[in-house]
Design a protein around this motif. Structure first.
Motif, PDB file in Angstrom:
ATOM      1  N   THR A  21      33.595  20.827  27.727  1.00  0.00           N
ATOM      2  CA  THR A  21      34.577  20.199  28.612  1.00  0.00           C
ATOM      3  C   THR A  21      35.857  21.018  28.638  1.00  0.00           C
ATOM      4  OG1 THR A  21      33.651  18.112  27.890  1.00  0.00           O
ATOM      5  CG2 THR A  21      35.709  18.000  29.109  1.00  0.00           C
ATOM      6  N   GLY A  80      27.703  14.928  37.268  1.00  0.00           N
ATOM      7  CA  GLY A  80      28.294  15.082  35.940  1.00  0.00           C
ATOM      8  C   GLY A  80      27.922  16.382  35.252  1.00  0.00           C
ATOM      9  N   ARG A  97      19.255  18.394  28.026  1.00  0.00           N
ATOM     10  CA  ARG A  97      20.233  17.644  27.241  1.00  0.00           C
ATOM     11  C   ARG A  97      19.601  16.379  26.655  1.00  0.00           C
ATOM     12  NH1 ARG A  97      24.484  20.767  27.647  1.00  0.00           N
ATOM     13  NH2 ARG A  97      25.383  19.602  25.943  1.00  0.00           N
ATOM     14  N   ARG A 162      31.520  10.528  20.609  1.00  0.00           N
ATOM     15  CA  ARG A 162      31.664  11.110  21.953  1.00  0.00           C
ATOM     16  C   ARG A 162      30.300  11.391  22.578  1.00  0.00           C
ATOM     17  NH1 ARG A 162      36.127  15.713  20.470  1.00  0.00           N
ATOM     18  NH2 ARG A 162      37.832  14.329  19.918  1.00  0.00           N
ATOM     19  N   ARG A 163      29.394  11.988  21.774  1.00  0.00           N
ATOM     20  CA  ARG A 163      28.072  12.325  22.316  1.00  0.00           C
ATOM     21  C   ARG A 163      27.296  11.061  22.675  1.00  0.00           C
ATOM     22  NH1 ARG A 163      25.632  17.163  22.483  1.00  0.00           N
ATOM     23  NH2 ARG A 163      27.714  17.556  23.274  1.00  0.00           N
ATOM     24  N   GLN A 165      28.563   8.144  23.626  1.00  0.00           N
ATOM     25  CA  GLN A 165      29.128   7.632  24.884  1.00  0.00           C
ATOM     26  C   GLN A 165      28.575   8.404  26.071  1.00  0.00           C
ATOM     27  OE1 GLN A 165      30.742   5.031  25.321  1.00  0.00           O
ATOM     28  NE2 GLN A 165      31.290   4.525  23.221  1.00  0.00           N
ATOM     29  N   GLU A 166      28.523   9.725  25.903  1.00  0.00           N
ATOM     30  CA  GLU A 166      28.046  10.582  26.993  1.00  0.00           C
ATOM     31  C   GLU A 166      26.584  10.253  27.313  1.00  0.00           C
ATOM     32  OE1 GLU A 166      28.177  14.838  25.984  1.00  0.00           O
ATOM     33  OE2 GLU A 166      26.370  14.988  27.223  1.00  0.00           O
ATOM     34  N   SER A 169      26.220   6.855  29.005  1.00  0.00           N
ATOM     35  CA  SER A 169      26.628   6.862  30.416  1.00  0.00           C
ATOM     36  C   SER A 169      25.551   7.496  31.296  1.00  0.00           C
ATOM     37  CB  SER A 169      27.965   7.577  30.588  1.00  0.00           C
ATOM     38  OG  SER A 169      27.775   8.962  30.404  1.00  0.00           O
ATOM     39  N   ARG A 170      24.670   8.267  30.675  1.00  0.00           N
ATOM     40  CA  ARG A 170      23.559   8.850  31.447  1.00  0.00           C
ATOM     41  C   ARG A 170      22.311   7.969  31.380  1.00  0.00           C
ATOM     42  NH1 ARG A 170      21.505  13.556  29.318  1.00  0.00           N
ATOM     43  NH2 ARG A 170      23.010  14.005  27.697  1.00  0.00           N
TER      44      ARG A 170
END
Ligand code: CDP
Length: 226
Positions: A21, A80, A97, A162-163, A165-166, A169-170
């Motif tokens: 990011t 994204g 991912r 953080r990972r 959450q990411e 969200s996917r």
């Protein structure tokens, strides 16, 4: 008198510390190419899993790394993604991912032959300059001549959060605990491997992003570029 802007910028650090990011936004700000080297190791891992190659079979994985054509192109979709990752012409951006790739990529990236194949391509692109290159060994091995080296760190719990959450969200089904254990295991393998282990270059600037937002981190690095 203003000093010259750094042309080759290396950002290294452990899993999910926010390198991609930060790197992406810094490259946009500078008008530079953004190159996330992790996608190459992810592409080899994904292809090995898809073909049913045992990731512990170093010879087979190395042969695969030398055989497939990995291409990284500007993002073709606003879903994204930071870029498109293609293997032999097929878009595998999101597959690369997945949690399965996360759990196996550090085994694959520890192989000398795999690193040789990927490192050569990375060096060629990096040496052209005007580039922000992100990974584990960019400032130490791939581009030791980089003009600016950042080592972006954060605690394992913050990185896992953080990972998680990411991934959530996917729509990826996982738990914070699973993500944390994969992050810790990747850190362990990446830092202890024989070839190009994750380490802080002697001339790198260390930034701990635990208490920093993306924008605050970016501002710190922008100040180092001026
Ligand atoms: O985005 P995240 O930090 O989770 O990982 P990544 O940058 O996509 O990298 C995935 C994996 O590839 C890392 O855990 C390393 O094992 C490997 N890697 C590497 O060995 N050297 C690099 N320059 C970049 C990634």
């Amino acid at each position: 008198m203003s000093k010259k802007r750094p042309s080759i910028i290396a950002i290294d650090g452990p899993a999910a510390s926010g390198k991609s990011t930060l790197g992406r936004r810094l490259a946009e700000w500078l008008g530079y190419l953004f190159f996330d080297t992790g996608v190459m190791y992810r592409a080899v891992t994904w292809q090995a899993l898809k073909r049913g190659i045992d990731v512990h079979d170093e010879a087979a994985v190395t042969a695969l790394a030398n055989e497939i054509k990995i291409d990284v192109q500007p993002a073709s979709d606003l879903d994204g993604r930071l870029c498109d990752v293609l293997v032999d012409g097929i878009d595998i951006t999101w597959e690369s991912r997945s949690e399965a790739v996360d759990a196996n990529v550090s085994i694959v990236s520890a192989y000398r032959g795999v690193r040789l194949a990927m490192g050569e391509q990375q060096r060629k692109i990096g040496q052209r300059g005007n580039v922000v290159m992100v990974g584990r060994d960019i400032g130490t091995v791939i581009l030791p001549e980089a003009d600016l080296k950042i080592y972006l760190d954060a605690s394992a719990t913050e990185r896992a959060r953080r990972r998680y959450q990411e991934m959530k969200s996917r729509g990826v089904q996982t738990t914070l605990n699973d993500v944390l254990s994969i992050v810790l295991e990747r850190d362990r393998i990446d830092s202890t491997r024989d070839v190009a282990p994750l380490s802080v270059a002697a001339d790198a600037i260390l930034i701990d992003s635990d208490q920093l937002s993306v924008t605050e981190t970016l501002e710190k690095v922008q100040a180092l570029c001026e």
